[in-house]
Design a protein around this motif. Structure first.
Motif: not given
Ligand SMILES: Cc1ncc(COP(=O)(O)O)c(C=O)c1O
Length: 447
Positions: A388-396, A45-47
């Motif tokens: 954002r989508d790419l980060c989510l795929r990496q668990g961020v 949860d980076a935010i």
């Protein structure tokens, strides 16, 4: 039916264009800085869940305090009643807040904390022989919430939309924003202050107060400005007879490396708005702190000279217990020092990211690290949606503000997790620049 399908059938989400939004993440639990999704994956949860989660999710001491309080006193009206938690929390807030703040008025969230401060300012002047002082000064790109008063003082450019005709007129001043570290910035403030002086002259005797987000304009794009501007702004406003309202809904409780961001500019505001991290991010609760001078003006024999404002859940005992527990844990875990450690981490890892393709600037303050992409306005951030989508795929989990990508993790986060989050962001920025932008325009970014 999946949770997302059931959600789609009945729920209306905040700041979300449901016609184009991806299905929401189904979150089933959380611990520390990590969210657990229904499909078994974990996301960092980076935010801080919209900047609320101060220490970490479901902290055992906060959970225990909430359970204990719920079993003893769940709620009681706060007009004509009081309870130990509300009193102790007010005492603790006054102890820690900038000097001069002596009274605590509770409400529910950041927007209501701001509404209360705005009303206090106007009524203070009205009952202090200056009823003409109804004009607010606010900063360009400021954000103070979504209720009507808060929207009025916020910058209407991105959020007000159809409500613009209903908002009251506000005098705005430009902010001398800086990249890099605002605490180390050495910029010439003279042009910004000259513009401010012109606006103050235009307000004249009508000036009621200035409202500011000290040092960090959050939803406006994590824009940072130096403490010297905050201090000079406050001094000039006071010289013109106005009050100073510090909106620390986002910056409060250590986020910027000081307990309150005002401290960077040695500012003791007349009114201070707190919410979000107040309960460690566990429950909604807000507070507007005022000086004794302001409070005294509301005293009198006539009931109408009181502040006739209140919410059903004012000073909810469970929320107060959570706030007290959060403050104790923050002390024990030296949370402000953790924000400073994040500041130092960002100072090391962000500057090299300026060299990435499509990056305009980087900046940081306390637990807030920012990378701004070149071009693109708030509502057409195709690239950042892809990132954002790419980060989510990496668990961020990130939630860019238009072209502004940032992390503002729980202050109890493990530094290695934050470092990894930025590696993931950097990789996503690079990959997006290489592949070009291909997704539909994003209209769901929000504070
Ligand atoms: C500085 C500031 N003030 C006020 C608010 C409004 O708070 P809430 O969303 O709790 O109403 C926010 C929310 O992001 C904020 O950042």
């Amino acid at each position: 039916m999946s949770l997302a399908d059931r959600d789609r059938a009945v729920v209306w989400h905040p700041f979300t264009q449901a016609a184009t939004a991806d299905p929401p993440l189904a979150v089933v639990s959380a611990a520390g800085s990590w969210l657990q999704l229904a499909d078994g994956t974990r996301v960092f949860d980076a935010i801080s869940s919209w900047w609320t989660c101060l220490i970490g999710h479901s902290h055992p001491r906060l959970v225990a305090a909430i359970a204990d309080q719920a079993a003893r006193l769940d709620h009681v009206l706060f007009a004509g009643c009081t309870h130990p938690g509300a009193v102790e929390l007010a005492e603790k807030l006054i102890e820690r807040a900038p000097l001069g703040l002596a009274r605590v008025f509770y409400s529910d969230d950041g927007s209501t904390a701001v509404e209360v401060a705005l009303k206090m300012a106007v009524q203070f002047h009205a009952q202090n022989g200056q009823p003409q002082r109804t004009r607010f000064l606010a900063l360009e790109s400021g954000y103070h919430g979504d209720t009507f008063g808060a929207m009025s003082v916020g910058d209407p450019a991105d959020f007000a939309g159809p409500f613009a005709p209903l908002l009251w007129p506000v005098t705005r001043v430009a902010v001398p924003t800086v990249d890099g570290d605002p605490l180390a910035a050495d910029i010439d403030l003279a042009p910004a202050l000259a513009a401010l002086d012109r606006q103050l002259l235009a307000c004249g005797e009508a000036l009621a107060a200035v409202i500011v987000e000290p040092l960090v304009q959050g939803a406006g794009g994590m824009r940072l400005y130096p403490p010297a501007f905050l201090a000079a702004l406050a001094a000039r406003v006071r010289a013109h007879g106005g009050l100073v309202i510090a909106d620390e809904v986002m910056t409060g409780f250590g986020r910027t490396g000081r307990l309150f961001a005002c401290e960077h500019g040695d500012l003791s505001p007349d009114l201070l708005c707190l919410a979000k991290g107040l309960t460690g991010g566990t429950l909604p609760l807000a507070a507007t702190l005022a000086t004794e001078e302001i409070y005294t003006v509301f005293l009198g024999k006539d009931a109408r000279s009181a502040l006739l404002h209140g919410h059903s859940f004012t000073a909810n005992p469970i929320a107060c217990a959570a706030a007290l527990a959060s403050m104790r844990v923050a002390d024990d875990e030296q949370l402000v020092d953790k924000a400073r450690a994040l500041h130092a981490l960002y100072a090391g890892i962000l500057p090299p990211l300026r060299a990435l393709p499509g990056v305009q600037s980087v900046r940081w303050l306390g637990g807030i690290g920012v990378l701004e992409l070149a071009g693109g306005g708030y509502h057409d951030a195709e690239k950042s949606r892809k990132i954002r989508d790419l980060c989510l795929r990496q668990g961020v989990l990130i939630r860019p503000l238009g072209p502004v990508i940032y992390t503002l993790p729980p202050l109890g986060s493990v530094l290695a997790d934050v470092r990894r989050a930025w590696q993931v962001i950097a990789d996503a920025v690079t990959a997006t620049a290489q592949s070009g932008t291909i997704v539909a325009p994003d209209v769901e970014n929000s504070p």
